[in-house]
Design a protein around this motif. Structure first.
Motif, PDB file in Angstrom:
ATOM      1  N   ASN A   1      16.942  81.944   1.685  1.00 20.76           N
ATOM      2  CA  ASN A   1      17.040  82.295   3.105  1.00 20.76           C
ATOM      3  C   ASN A   1      18.147  83.325   3.344  1.00 20.76           C
ATOM      4  N   LYS A   2      18.380  83.673   4.590  1.00 19.85           N
ATOM      5  CA  LYS A   2      19.339  84.719   4.951  1.00 19.85           C
ATOM      6  C   LYS A   2      20.786  84.331   4.609  1.00 19.85           C
TER       7      LYS A   2
ATOM      8  N   GLU B   1      11.804  85.773   0.706  1.00 17.55           N
ATOM      9  CA  GLU B   1      12.952  85.908   1.607  1.00 17.55           C
ATOM     10  C   GLU B   1      12.588  85.219   2.924  1.00 17.55           C
TER      11      GLU B   1
ATOM     12  N   MET C   1      13.345  84.106   6.582  1.00 13.57           N
ATOM     13  CA  MET C   1      14.131  84.671   7.671  1.00 13.57           C
ATOM     14  C   MET C   1      14.709  83.563   8.563  1.00 13.57           C
TER      15      MET C   1
ATOM     16  N   PHE D   1      18.329  80.552   8.792  1.00 12.12           N
ATOM     17  CA  PHE D   1      19.742  80.376   8.452  1.00 12.12           C
ATOM     18  C   PHE D   1      20.117  78.915   8.213  1.00 12.12           C
TER      19      PHE D   1
END
Length: 161
Positions: free
Chosen positions: A9-10, A117, A119, A121
């Motif tokens: 994740n981010k 990936e 997106m 948090f």
């Protein structure tokens, strides 16, 4: 050739409590498609987090525990990360699939990165190592949105090997 596959994740989070945080069916299908018939390399904790030995793949488990045994012909136990480096010049692609320590140690040796990936948090206790995207050529960028989760499939190839 050594490649790496991960969902990140981010916040560079890859998991929490030895589990994946996200359940994204398309990511799991991609993982299966890319690794089927190949050798997958992982740490002991990652191996133990799998629901079962993954079919049609050779498993290499890295552990410091000299007494660790798995009685299955598709699983090989090694006790030193250096035992994995022989695959760098191997003609067939082999995959690093986790966890955090193995990713950190093996990232510099990997020719390709297959990343999902995510997106978001979320916090977790296992993280993917930071890397400089400028050192890689992007071969794939595919946007997805599924059940309120936005994610991208990315494939990078190292520029200088």
């Amino acid at each position: 050739m050594i490649s790496l596959i991960a969902a990140v994740n981010k916040n560079c989070v890859i998991g929490k409590n030895n589990k994946l945080i996200w359940h994204i069916p398309e990511d799991l299908k991609r993982f299966k498609k890319i690794t089927l018939g190949k050798t997958i390399i992982m740490g002991r904790k990652t191996f133990e987090s799998l629901p079962k030995i993954l079919p049609d793949r050779k498993h290499i488990v890295i552990t410091k525990n000299k007494n660790y045994l798995i009685s299955d012909n598709s699983v090989t136990i090694v006790h030193n990360i250096k035992d994995i480096l022989k695959y760098k010049n191997y003609p067939e692609e082999v995959f690093i699939i986790g966890g955090e320590k193995i990713y950190s140690q093996m990232l510099p040796c990997c020719s390709r990165l297959y990343l999902t990936e995510i997106m978001s948090f979320e916090d977790g206790d296992a993280h993917f190592p930071e890397f400089n995207r400028e050192d890689y050529t992007m071969l794939e960028y595919e946007k997805h949105y599924d059940k309120n989760i936005e994610y991208n499939f990315l494939t990078f190839e190292k520029k200088f090997q």
